[in-house]
Design an enzyme around this catalytic site. Structure first.
Site, PDB file in Angstrom:
ATOM      1  N   ASP A  60     -13.384   0.480   9.128  1.00 44.68           N
ATOM      2  CA  ASP A  60     -13.473   1.084   7.705  1.00 44.68           C
ATOM      3  C   ASP A  60     -12.282   2.170   7.718  1.00 44.68           C
ATOM      4  O   ASP A  60     -11.602   2.543   8.704  1.00 44.68           O
ATOM      5  CB  ASP A  60     -14.752   2.135   7.973  1.00 44.68           C
ATOM      6  CG  ASP A  60     -15.059   2.960   6.708  1.00 44.68           C
ATOM      7  OD1 ASP A  60     -15.284   2.454   5.647  1.00 44.68           O
ATOM      8  OD2 ASP A  60     -14.479   4.177   6.776  1.00 44.68           O
ATOM      9  N   ILE A  61     -11.691   2.054   6.382  1.00 45.14           N
ATOM     10  CA  ILE A  61     -10.758   2.966   6.205  1.00 45.14           C
ATOM     11  C   ILE A  61     -11.109   4.108   5.809  1.00 45.14           C
ATOM     12  O   ILE A  61     -11.666   4.590   4.699  1.00 45.14           O
ATOM     13  CB  ILE A  61      -9.614   2.258   5.115  1.00 45.14           C
ATOM     14  CG1 ILE A  61      -9.247   0.940   5.500  1.00 45.14           C
ATOM     15  CG2 ILE A  61      -8.508   3.261   4.742  1.00 45.14           C
ATOM     16  CD1 ILE A  61      -8.255   0.819   6.499  1.00 45.14           C
ATOM     17  N   HIS A 142       3.200  -0.512  -5.901  1.00 48.93           N
ATOM     18  CA  HIS A 142       4.443   0.164  -5.989  1.00 48.93           C
ATOM     19  C   HIS A 142       4.255   1.774  -5.940  1.00 48.93           C
ATOM     20  O   HIS A 142       3.074   2.078  -6.176  1.00 48.93           O
ATOM     21  CB  HIS A 142       4.599  -0.065  -7.757  1.00 48.93           C
ATOM     22  CG  HIS A 142       3.964   0.421  -8.773  1.00 48.93           C
ATOM     23  ND1 HIS A 142       4.147   1.678  -9.364  1.00 48.93           N
ATOM     24  CD2 HIS A 142       2.858   0.189  -9.419  1.00 48.93           C
ATOM     25  CE1 HIS A 142       3.187   1.795 -10.247  1.00 48.93           C
ATOM     26  NE2 HIS A 142       2.378   1.038 -10.549  1.00 48.93           N
ATOM     27  N   GLU A 188       8.743  -0.235 -10.396  1.00 53.91           N
ATOM     28  CA  GLU A 188       7.881  -1.338 -11.138  1.00 53.91           C
ATOM     29  C   GLU A 188       7.646  -0.736 -12.610  1.00 53.91           C
ATOM     30  O   GLU A 188       7.370  -1.589 -13.244  1.00 53.91           O
ATOM     31  CB  GLU A 188       6.316  -1.145 -10.362  1.00 53.91           C
ATOM     32  CG  GLU A 188       5.328  -2.197 -10.796  1.00 53.91           C
ATOM     33  CD  GLU A 188       4.355  -1.677 -11.953  1.00 53.91           C
ATOM     34  OE1 GLU A 188       3.470  -2.237 -12.291  1.00 53.91           O
ATOM     35  OE2 GLU A 188       4.577  -0.430 -12.326  1.00 53.91           O
ATOM     36  N   ASP A 217      -2.549  -2.200  -7.389  1.00 59.61           N
ATOM     37  CA  ASP A 217      -1.995  -1.375  -8.321  1.00 59.61           C
ATOM     38  C   ASP A 217      -2.966  -0.832  -9.313  1.00 59.61           C
ATOM     39  O   ASP A 217      -3.757  -1.553  -9.903  1.00 59.61           O
ATOM     40  CB  ASP A 217      -0.874  -2.116  -9.347  1.00 59.61           C
ATOM     41  CG  ASP A 217      -0.351  -1.476 -10.308  1.00 59.61           C
ATOM     42  OD1 ASP A 217      -0.458  -0.222 -10.332  1.00 59.61           O
ATOM     43  OD2 ASP A 217       0.604  -1.939 -10.971  1.00 59.61           O
ATOM     44  N   HIS A 304      -0.534   6.695 -17.531  1.00 56.72           N
ATOM     45  CA  HIS A 304       0.712   6.899 -17.853  1.00 56.72           C
ATOM     46  C   HIS A 304       0.824   8.533 -18.578  1.00 56.72           C
ATOM     47  O   HIS A 304       1.740   8.650 -19.453  1.00 56.72           O
ATOM     48  CB  HIS A 304       1.375   5.708 -18.764  1.00 56.72           C
ATOM     49  CG  HIS A 304       1.759   4.682 -17.753  1.00 56.72           C
ATOM     50  ND1 HIS A 304       2.443   3.415 -18.461  1.00 56.72           N
ATOM     51  CD2 HIS A 304       1.670   4.222 -16.425  1.00 56.72           C
ATOM     52  CE1 HIS A 304       2.658   2.468 -17.427  1.00 56.72           C
ATOM     53  NE2 HIS A 304       2.110   2.954 -16.268  1.00 56.72           N
ATOM     54  N   ASP A 323     -11.075  -0.151   1.609  1.00 56.34           N
ATOM     55  CA  ASP A 323     -11.875  -0.979   2.727  1.00 56.34           C
ATOM     56  C   ASP A 323     -11.781  -2.588   2.554  1.00 56.34           C
ATOM     57  O   ASP A 323     -11.678  -3.188   3.222  1.00 56.34           O
ATOM     58  CB  ASP A 323     -13.385  -0.382   2.944  1.00 56.34           C
ATOM     59  CG  ASP A 323     -13.462   0.822   3.184  1.00 56.34           C
ATOM     60  OD1 ASP A 323     -12.579   1.297   3.936  1.00 56.34           O
ATOM     61  OD2 ASP A 323     -14.626   1.502   3.123  1.00 56.34           O
TER      62      ASP A 323
HETATM   63  N1  TRP Z   1       1.094  -2.299 -13.974  1.00 51.03           N
HETATM   64  C1  TRP Z   1       0.746  -1.378 -14.628  1.00 51.03           C
HETATM   65  C2  TRP Z   1       1.365  -0.271 -14.329  1.00 51.03           C
HETATM   66  O1  TRP Z   1       1.971   0.144 -13.309  1.00 51.03           O
HETATM   67  C3  TRP Z   1      -0.877  -1.332 -14.398  1.00 51.03           C
HETATM   68  C4  TRP Z   1      -1.563  -2.375 -14.787  1.00 51.03           C
HETATM   69  C5  TRP Z   1      -2.087  -2.577 -16.109  1.00 51.03           C
HETATM   70  C6  TRP Z   1      -2.183  -3.524 -14.127  1.00 51.03           C
HETATM   71  N2  TRP Z   1      -2.596  -3.807 -16.243  1.00 51.03           N
HETATM   72  C7  TRP Z   1      -2.908  -4.310 -14.987  1.00 51.03           C
HETATM   73  C8  TRP Z   1      -1.972  -3.979 -12.572  1.00 51.03           C
HETATM   74  C9  TRP Z   1      -3.486  -5.570 -14.404  1.00 51.03           C
HETATM   75  C10 TRP Z   1      -2.461  -4.897 -12.288  1.00 51.03           C
HETATM   76  C11 TRP Z   1      -3.143  -5.849 -13.204  1.00 51.03           C
HETATM   77  O2  TRP Z   1       1.370   0.614 -15.310  1.00 51.03           O
HETATM   78 ZN    ZN Z   2       1.114   0.909 -12.071  1.00 47.09          ZN
END
Ligand code: TRP
Ligand code: ZN
Ligand code: CA
Length: 456
Positions: A60-61, A142, A188, A217, A304, A323
Site C-alpha cells: 500500500d502506498i 512530468h 511537458e 499526469d 492550468h 496504489d
Molecule cells: N497533459 C495535460 C497537462 O499537463 C493534462 C491532460 C489533459 C492529460 N488531457 C490529458 C493528460 C489526457 C493525460 C491524458 O496539462
Molecule cells: Zn500535466
C-alpha cells in the site's frame, strides 16, 4: 532452396501451427512473416490469463507520504514566485527535492539537460539497480507546472505518486525480474519537450529494451474520474483489474493520445499505458452517478490556473491512483516463468552456407502461443560443415534481437554443429518468425544448415 511445406511445422503441437503450414503450402509464407514481424509490440502477458502475475503483492502506498511530497512541492512553488515552471527556479528546486529522496533510497539518478525557449530544462531519470537490463519497465510523470500556478494536481500528483512508489520499491528492497526506471519530465507543458528529448536521444537498442512505459499526469483531480489509457492491452488490464477489485468503475481515457509524455514512447513503438483523473472536461451526470462528485463541473476547475494549489486535490483519488501505480509497477516488472511444454517447431529445409560469405538464415515461425518465450528456450542446431570453427551462429528473435550461440574459432577443426543450445528468451514474445543466423567467416570449408528447431 525449396521452401517446402515441411518448414516450421510444429512437431509436438500440430494444431497451433497448422495455419503456418497452410500458408507455406500456398506459397504465402513470406507474407505471413512480414505481418508477424510488423505487429505492434506489446508488453507480453506471460500467464495466459491476460495479465501478468506478480510474485509479491505491491505494498500500500501511504497517502500521508504522497501528501508530504505535495506539500513540499507547494512550498517550493511558494518560495519561487508561485510556480514550478520550465526555466523558473521552482522547477529546478522540484528536481532537487525529488532527486535527494531517490538518492537517499539507493536509486541511481541522472539529470538530463536540454534547452527549450532559451532556458535549460531537466529530466530526472532514476534507475533501481538490478533486474534484467534488456527488459525495462518504465514509469514517468512530468514535474513542471505552468507559470500561472503551483501545479499541485497538474502534475505534482503524478510526480508525488511515482516518487512514493519508487521509495516503496526501496523500502521493500524489491527485486523484480525486469529492470525498473522512473522519470520526472521537464517542459511537458511546453509540448512534451523533455520526454520527446529523452526518447529522441535514446539509441534504438535502448528503446527496444523498454518493454512498457506507464504515465501518470493528473491523478488527484478534485472532482475526479478514473480514466485508464486505452493502449497496450496488458497494461490496461493490469490497471482495470486493480480498480475492479476495489469496486471502482473506470472509463477509457478519451481526451486524446497526444496530450502527455507517453506519446513520444508510443510513437517509438513502445507499449504504453497510464492513469488520469481528468482535467478541464466536464463531469457528466452519469459519471457523477458512478464516481460521486459534481456533475456539470470540470474534473479540475483549477486546471492550468493559480488555484491548482495544495487544496486542489482529492485525497481518495490520489490514494487509489498511487496504489494502482504501485500495483502496476510491481505486477508488470515480474515475468512468471512458464513450465516447459516440449512443443517443438522446426525447419528442415536445407540452407547452403556460402564459403567465407554473407550470413544466411533459416526461419521457424511460431504462432498460437501465449506470452513470452521461456527462460530456457531450447535451440536445436543441425549444421553439416567440414570445419565448424568457420561458423558464427546466432538466434534472432521475432523483434530482431540477436542471441549469440557460437563464435568462430580457427582452431576448432571438427565437422558439423549438431547440438542444442539453451537461451533465456523470456524477454521475447513467443510468436513470430525466429531465425537461425549462420555465417561462415573463413575460406575453404563449406556446409549447410540441415535443420533448425525450437522447443518451448
Ligand atoms: N497533459 C495535460 C497537462 O499537463 C493534462 C491532460 C489533459 C492529460 N488531457 C490529458 C493528460 C489526457 C493525460 C491524458 O496539462
Ligand atoms: Zn500535466
Ligand atoms: Ca569456410
Amino acid at each position: 532452396m525449396n521452401l517446402s511445406s515441411r518448414s516450421s511445422i510444429p512437431v509436438g503441437r500440430r494444431r497451433a501451427a497448422a495455419p503456418v503450414a497452410v500458408l507455406a503450402a500456398a506459397g504465402l509464407l513470406a507474407t505471413a512473416f512480414t505481418s508477424t514481424a510488423g505487429a505492434a509490440p506489446t508488453l507480453q502477458d506471460t500467464t495466459g490469463a491476460g495479465a501478468t502475475v506478480a510474485a509479491v503483492a505491491a505494498p500500500d502506498i501511504p497517502l500521508a507520504n504522497v501528501k508530504t511530497h505535495l506539500n513540499q512541492l507547494a512550498s517550493i512553488a511558494a518560495s519561487n514566485g508561485g510556480n514550478r515552471a520550465h526555466g523558473r527556479p521552482g522547477y529546478k528546486a522540484s528536481v532537487d527535492y525529488v532527486r535527494s529522496k531517490l538518492d537517499a533510497a539507493g536509486f541511481t539518478t541522472t539529470l538530463q539537460q536540454f534547452t527549450s525557449g532559451g532556458a535549460t530544462g531537466y529530466n530526472l531519470i532514476a534507475d533501481w539497480p538490478g533486474g534484467d537490463a534488456n527488459q525495462v519497465l518504465f514509469a514517468g510523470a512530468h514535474l513542471d507546472s505552468v507559470t500561472s500556478g503551483a501545479g499541485i494536481n497538474d502534475n505534482g500528483s503524478g510526480s508525488a505518486g511515482i516518487l512514493e512508489t519508487a521509495l516503496a520499491v526501496s523500502r521493500a528492497q524489491y527485486k523484480p525480474t525486469r529492470h525498473l526506471r522512473f522519470a520526472w519530465w521537464g517542459a511537458e507543458e511546453l509540448g512534451l519537450i523533455g520526454s520527446k528529448y529523452y526518447v529522441n536521444n535514446l539509441p534504438s537498442t535502448e528503446r527496444s529494451k523498454i518493454k512498457g512505459y506507464l504515465n501518470f499526469d493528473m491523478i488527484g483531480s478534485p472532482n475526479p474520474g478514473y480514466f485508464v489509457y486505452d493502449d497496450d492491452p496488458t497494461i490496461e488490464k493490469t490497471f482495470k483489474d486493480y480498480f475492479a477489485a476495489l469496486g471502482v468503475p473506470t472509463e477509457i481515457e478519451t481526451e486524446g493520445d497526444g496530450r502527455s509524455d507517453h506519446a513520444p514512447f508510443k510513437n517509438a513503438g513502445i507499449p504504453v499505458g497510464g492513469l488520469f483523473s481528468g482535467a478541464d472536461y466536464v463531469k457528466t451526470a452519469a459519471q457523477a452517478q458512478k464516481w460521486g462528485g459534481t456533475a456539470g463541473q470540470a474534473f479540475d476547475r483549477c486546471y492550468h490556473s493559480s488555484c491548482d494549489s495544495i487544496s486542489n486535490v482529492n485525497d481518495t483519488a490520489l490514494d487509489r491512483n498511487s496504489d494502482a501505480a504501485a500495483h502496476a509497477i510491481w505486477t508488470l516488472s515480474e515475468t512468471s516463468t512458464q513450465p516447459p511444454s516440449g512443443d517443438t517447431y522446426e525447419n528442415t529445409a536445407d540452407v547452403a552456407i556460402p564459403d567465407n560469405g554473407a550470413a544466411v538464415t533459416s526461419t521457424v515461425t511460431v504462432s498460437g502461443r501465449t506470452g513470452n518465450a521461456p527462460v530456457a528456450l531450447k535451440v536445436g542446431v543441425d549444421i553439416v560443415h567440414t570445419y565448424r570453427g568457420d561458423l558464427v551462429i546466432g538466434l534472432v528473435a521475432p523483434d530482431g534481437s540477436t542471441y549469440p550461440l557460437k563464435n568462430s574459432s580457427s582452431s576448432d577443426s571438427a565437422d558439423n554443429v549438431q547440438t542444442t543450445y539453451t537461451v533465456d528468451a523470456s524477454g521475447e514474445a513467443a510468436n513470430g518468425a525466429w531465425k537461425l543466423k549462420v555465417q561462415d567467416i573463413a575460406a575453404q570449408d563449406t556446409g549447410y544448415v540441415n535443420a533448425f528447431r525450437l522447443t518451448f
